[in-house]
Design a protein around this motif. Sequence first.
Motif, PDB file in Angstrom:
ATOM      1  N   GLN A 180      -7.758   2.232   4.854  1.00  0.00           N
ATOM      2  CA  GLN A 180      -6.447   2.649   4.381  1.00  0.00           C
ATOM      3  C   GLN A 180      -5.496   2.900   5.557  1.00  0.00           C
ATOM      4  O   GLN A 180      -5.926   3.015   6.703  1.00  0.00           O
ATOM      5  CB  GLN A 180      -6.564   3.918   3.533  1.00  0.00           C
ATOM      6  CG  GLN A 180      -7.483   3.792   2.327  1.00  0.00           C
ATOM      7  CD  GLN A 180      -6.954   2.806   1.285  1.00  0.00           C
ATOM      8  OE1 GLN A 180      -5.759   2.529   1.220  1.00  0.00           O
ATOM      9  NE2 GLN A 180      -7.856   2.270   0.479  1.00  0.00           N
ATOM     10  N   ILE A 211      -0.200   7.362   4.421  1.00  0.00           N
ATOM     11  CA  ILE A 211      -0.621   8.329   3.397  1.00  0.00           C
ATOM     12  C   ILE A 211      -0.039   9.709   3.710  1.00  0.00           C
ATOM     13  O   ILE A 211       0.470  10.407   2.818  1.00  0.00           O
ATOM     14  CB  ILE A 211      -2.157   8.392   3.320  1.00  0.00           C
ATOM     15  CG1 ILE A 211      -2.719   7.069   2.797  1.00  0.00           C
ATOM     16  CG2 ILE A 211      -2.605   9.551   2.412  1.00  0.00           C
ATOM     17  CD1 ILE A 211      -4.215   6.936   2.916  1.00  0.00           C
ATOM     18  N   THR A 248      -5.240  14.737  -1.008  1.00  0.00           N
ATOM     19  CA  THR A 248      -5.729  13.444  -1.489  1.00  0.00           C
ATOM     20  C   THR A 248      -6.990  13.029  -0.751  1.00  0.00           C
ATOM     21  O   THR A 248      -7.193  13.397   0.417  1.00  0.00           O
ATOM     22  CB  THR A 248      -4.660  12.345  -1.335  1.00  0.00           C
ATOM     23  OG1 THR A 248      -5.170  11.100  -1.855  1.00  0.00           O
ATOM     24  CG2 THR A 248      -4.270  12.152   0.128  1.00  0.00           C
ATOM     25  N   CYS A 263       0.833  -1.209   0.000  1.00  0.00           N
ATOM     26  CA  CYS A 263       0.000   0.000   0.000  1.00  0.00           C
ATOM     27  C   CYS A 263       0.868   1.260   0.000  1.00  0.00           C
ATOM     28  O   CYS A 263       0.544   2.242  -0.682  1.00  0.00           O
ATOM     29  CB  CYS A 263      -0.939  -0.012   1.201  1.00  0.00           C
ATOM     30  SG  CYS A 263      -2.221  -1.279   1.101  1.00  0.00           S
ATOM     31  N   TYR A 279       0.565   4.124  -2.747  1.00  0.00           N
ATOM     32  CA  TYR A 279       0.340   5.539  -2.442  1.00  0.00           C
ATOM     33  C   TYR A 279       1.441   6.394  -3.077  1.00  0.00           C
ATOM     34  O   TYR A 279       1.179   7.439  -3.668  1.00  0.00           O
ATOM     35  CB  TYR A 279       0.353   5.788  -0.932  1.00  0.00           C
ATOM     36  CG  TYR A 279      -0.657   5.029  -0.115  1.00  0.00           C
ATOM     37  CD1 TYR A 279      -1.905   4.681  -0.612  1.00  0.00           C
ATOM     38  CD2 TYR A 279      -0.358   4.652   1.206  1.00  0.00           C
ATOM     39  CE1 TYR A 279      -2.814   3.986   0.160  1.00  0.00           C
ATOM     40  CE2 TYR A 279      -1.264   3.964   1.983  1.00  0.00           C
ATOM     41  CZ  TYR A 279      -2.497   3.622   1.461  1.00  0.00           C
ATOM     42  OH  TYR A 279      -3.399   2.938   2.233  1.00  0.00           O
ATOM     43  N   LEU A 339      -7.622   9.827  -0.306  1.00  0.00           N
ATOM     44  CA  LEU A 339      -7.362   8.455   0.136  1.00  0.00           C
ATOM     45  C   LEU A 339      -7.723   8.209   1.590  1.00  0.00           C
ATOM     46  O   LEU A 339      -8.040   7.079   1.978  1.00  0.00           O
ATOM     47  CB  LEU A 339      -5.887   8.113  -0.085  1.00  0.00           C
ATOM     48  CG  LEU A 339      -5.451   7.883  -1.540  1.00  0.00           C
ATOM     49  CD1 LEU A 339      -3.937   7.806  -1.623  1.00  0.00           C
ATOM     50  CD2 LEU A 339      -6.097   6.629  -2.100  1.00  0.00           C
TER      51      LEU A 339
END
Length: 245
Positions: free
Chosen positions: A121, A126, A113, A88, A92, A115
């Motif tokens: 997530q 992130i 973002t 992940c 990202y 996300l």
Amino acid sequence: MRLLLHACCGPCSLEPLRLLLEEGHDITIAYMNSNIHPQAEYEHRRDTLMEFAREQGIPVVEGVYSPKAWANTAGVYANDPAMRPWRCRACYRQRLDEACDYALTNGFDGVATTLTVSPYQYTDIIREELEAACALRGLVPVFRDYTDQYPEATRRSKALGMYRQNYCGCAVSKKEAEQEREERRIERAAAKAAKLAAEAPKRAAAEAARAKKRAERQAYAEKRAAQRAALKAYKQAHPSDAQDE
């Protein structure tokens, strides 16, 4: 500021876009998601996002769809479930690097973002990747944790009739989501079976009570029928008694 908002899909864009607009930013959406598999799914999510953005008067830019580039970065961790956080992170990084490259080339001040809307997530990762990508290019990272907006995003997207995907995006996440749904189905079935088993004695007792009442009503009905038949037979055998009455 002039802000490029990296968006993963339409439903997850609803609340971040609303809140960032309320902050006064001049927003362009960037749909840059080579992770999404298969291509038909990528296009479905893109079209859903673009339709909503057009209605809101928000411009959208689309990156190059390159599953091969994703496979060469995040995809190298695809076969080991224990490496999911690293997969992940690489995913990202690839998408946010692409968005930041575009932002730098096209005169944007910062990058954000969507996300972090999803509770599935890695929010901290992130943040790290967005801040790192922006720092390399002299951009402002506009990080927001939108996890608390997930229920409202879900409600609004359903009300708008938006297409809502049931996995993150990549082929690995699709398989993982299917496995998790199957596990939940099995758990629900087991819980239902356990509940039924626990309630079986109570149901059996209730059925026995109902059967007893039915038998009692039947016996009473048979008794009354026998009394009426006996009375009828007596009257037929003693017509004079009936006349005296």
